[in-house]
Design a protein around this motif. Structure first.
Motif, mmCIF file in Angstrom:
data_model
loop_
_atom_site.group_PDB
_atom_site.id
_atom_site.type_symbol
_atom_site.label_atom_id
_atom_site.label_comp_id
_atom_site.label_asym_id
_atom_site.label_seq_id
_atom_site.Cartn_x
_atom_site.Cartn_y
_atom_site.Cartn_z
ATOM 1 N N PRO A 1 0.794 -1.231 0.000
ATOM 2 C CA PRO A 1 0.000 0.000 0.000
ATOM 3 C C PRO A 1 0.828 1.284 0.000
ATOM 4 C CG PRO A 1 -0.978 -1.598 1.491
ATOM 5 C CD PRO A 1 0.354 -2.160 1.071
ATOM 6 N N SER A 2 2.035 1.243 0.537
ATOM 7 C CA SER A 2 2.875 2.452 0.554
ATOM 8 C C SER A 2 4.017 2.383 -0.455
ATOM 9 C CB SER A 2 3.436 2.679 1.961
ATOM 10 O OG SER A 2 4.123 1.532 2.426
ATOM 11 N N ALA A 3 3.993 1.388 -1.349
ATOM 12 C CA ALA A 3 5.016 1.276 -2.409
ATOM 13 C C ALA A 3 4.487 1.991 -3.650
ATOM 14 C CB ALA A 3 5.305 -0.189 -2.702
ATOM 15 N N HIS A 4 4.732 3.282 -3.724
ATOM 16 C CA HIS A 4 4.190 4.094 -4.818
ATOM 17 C C HIS A 4 4.776 3.636 -6.151
ATOM 18 C CE1 HIS A 4 2.276 6.575 -1.859
ATOM 19 N NE2 HIS A 4 3.436 6.801 -1.256
ATOM 20 N N GLY A 5 3.900 3.464 -7.125
ATOM 21 C CA GLY A 5 4.347 3.068 -8.457
ATOM 22 C C GLY A 5 4.439 1.571 -8.661
ATOM 23 N N TRP A 6 4.156 0.782 -7.619
ATOM 24 C CA TRP A 6 4.151 -0.675 -7.776
ATOM 25 C C TRP A 6 2.881 -1.081 -8.507
ATOM 26 C CZ3 TRP A 6 0.699 -4.300 -5.452
ATOM 27 C CH2 TRP A 6 1.045 -5.635 -5.674
ATOM 28 N N LEU A 7 3.024 -1.907 -9.556
ATOM 29 C CA LEU A 7 1.884 -2.309 -10.377
ATOM 30 C C LEU A 7 1.441 -3.741 -10.118
ATOM 31 C CD1 LEU A 7 3.044 -0.768 -13.777
ATOM 32 C CD2 LEU A 7 1.423 0.206 -12.127
ATOM 33 N N GLY A 8 2.397 -4.622 -9.802
ATOM 34 C CA GLY A 8 2.019 -6.008 -9.566
ATOM 35 C C GLY A 8 3.195 -6.944 -9.749
ATOM 36 N N GLY A 9 2.909 -8.237 -9.616
ATOM 37 C CA GLY A 9 3.969 -9.222 -9.753
ATOM 38 C C GLY A 9 3.422 -10.598 -10.073
ATOM 39 N N THR A 10 4.281 -11.418 -10.659
ATOM 40 C CA THR A 10 4.009 -12.817 -10.960
ATOM 41 C C THR A 10 5.079 -13.636 -10.255
ATOM 42 O OG1 THR A 10 3.069 -12.288 -13.119
ATOM 43 C CG2 THR A 10 3.856 -14.544 -12.815
ATOM 44 N N TYR A 11 4.668 -14.687 -9.544
ATOM 45 C CA TYR A 11 5.604 -15.445 -8.714
ATOM 46 C C TYR A 11 5.342 -16.939 -8.867
ATOM 47 C CZ TYR A 11 5.352 -10.836 -6.544
ATOM 48 O OH TYR A 11 5.321 -9.482 -6.340
ATOM 49 N N ARG B 1 2.318 -23.641 -10.544
ATOM 50 C CA ARG B 1 1.348 -23.124 -9.574
ATOM 51 C C ARG B 1 1.668 -21.644 -9.321
ATOM 52 N NH1 ARG B 1 3.068 -27.878 -8.232
ATOM 53 N NH2 ARG B 1 4.606 -27.086 -6.764
ATOM 54 N N PRO B 2 1.516 -20.828 -10.354
ATOM 55 C CA PRO B 2 1.870 -19.407 -10.180
ATOM 56 C C PRO B 2 0.859 -18.692 -9.312
ATOM 57 C CG PRO B 2 0.758 -19.723 -12.279
ATOM 58 C CD PRO B 2 0.929 -21.100 -11.666
ATOM 59 N N TRP B 3 1.318 -17.583 -8.752
ATOM 60 C CA TRP B 3 0.357 -16.693 -8.092
ATOM 61 C C TRP B 3 0.720 -15.268 -8.460
ATOM 62 C CZ3 TRP B 3 4.430 -18.748 -5.367
ATOM 63 C CH2 TRP B 3 5.163 -17.897 -4.522
ATOM 64 N N PHE B 4 -0.241 -14.397 -8.267
ATOM 65 C CA PHE B 4 -0.162 -13.040 -8.810
ATOM 66 C C PHE B 4 -0.585 -12.023 -7.765
ATOM 67 C CE2 PHE B 4 -1.620 -16.200 -11.816
ATOM 68 C CZ PHE B 4 -0.630 -16.162 -12.793
ATOM 69 N N GLU B 5 -0.004 -10.840 -7.874
ATOM 70 C CA GLU B 5 -0.403 -9.712 -7.027
ATOM 71 C C GLU B 5 -0.576 -8.507 -7.939
ATOM 72 O OE1 GLU B 5 -1.121 -10.213 -4.048
ATOM 73 O OE2 GLU B 5 0.155 -11.773 -3.188
ATOM 74 N N SER B 6 -1.586 -7.732 -7.720
ATOM 75 C CA SER B 6 -1.807 -6.520 -8.515
ATOM 76 C C SER B 6 -2.166 -5.362 -7.600
ATOM 77 C CB SER B 6 -2.933 -6.736 -9.523
ATOM 78 O OG SER B 6 -2.573 -7.730 -10.458
#
Length: 196
Positions: free
Chosen positions: A29-39, A190-195
């Motif tokens: 929430p405080s990481a400005h400019g973070w869009l997401g990730g694939t792991y 078994r990927p997971w994602f964050e946006s």
């Protein structure tokens, strides 16, 4: 867009997954400019992460936060060996990038002497979409020396394997052979994602 790729050996997979989920909950929430990730983890125990930021500056600002440093130290403690990092300012999206709906992800790392040729191949989306409906999207991140990381999101591994059996047109085959001549494939079953 800016992409940072990280990878390294990790046998403590459940703990690592929980730690990455914690980052999303507490630090994102405080990481400005973070869009997401694939792991995900490969079958031989490699952790692979592909993280997207709006810019290199946003990624650097995130890395400079004290809470990020503390979290990164905990992450390193879960690794079985050193991590590799790859920073890429040159990013091309296929079908608007990846997809959080993917059931299977392939991360492909290689190196080419003509990045423009590689990017042109990604630009012919109509032909690709018709030939490979199993591909939901992809990102292509290129470093200054021509090293690239392509992250391809598929509907499922079964669909991806079936799609691989269909030979592409001859000109596409030629371009694929050029791009993949030195490539290494990392299958994330078994990927997971964050946006954001």
């Amino acid at each position: 867009m800016f992409i940072q790729v990280f990878q390294g050996p990790c046998s403590r997979q459940e703990e690592m997954h929980a730690l990455l989920d914690e980052w999303r909950r507490d630090l994102a929430p405080s990481a400005h400019g973070w869009l997401g990730g694939t792991y995900g983890f490969t079958d031989d125990g490699q952790l692979v992460g592909v993280v997207r930021f709006e810019s290199r500056e946003a990624a650097a600002a995130n890395s400079g936060r004290p809470e990020q440093d503390a979290w990164a130290a905990r992450m390193n403690a879960l690794m079985d060996g050193p991590m590799e990092f790859h920073d890429c300012d040159d990013v091309t999206l296929l079908f608007d990038g990846g997809s959080d709906e993917a059931g299977f992800v392939q991360v492909i790392r290689g190196k080419v002497d003509d990045p423009a040729r590689l990017k042109a191949m990604m630009a012919d989306t109509d032909a690709l979409h018709e030939a490979r409906p199993d591909i939901l999207g992809a990102t292509l991140a290129i470093e200054e020396d021509g090293t690239f990381t392509e992250t391809v999101a598929f509907t499922s591994e079964a669909d991806a394997r079936k799609g691989e059996q269909v030979p592409p047109p001859e000109d596409v085959q030629r371009e694929l052979a050029y791009a993949m001549q030195s490539a290494t494939f990392y299958d994330l079953r078994r990927p997971w994602f964050e946006s954001a």
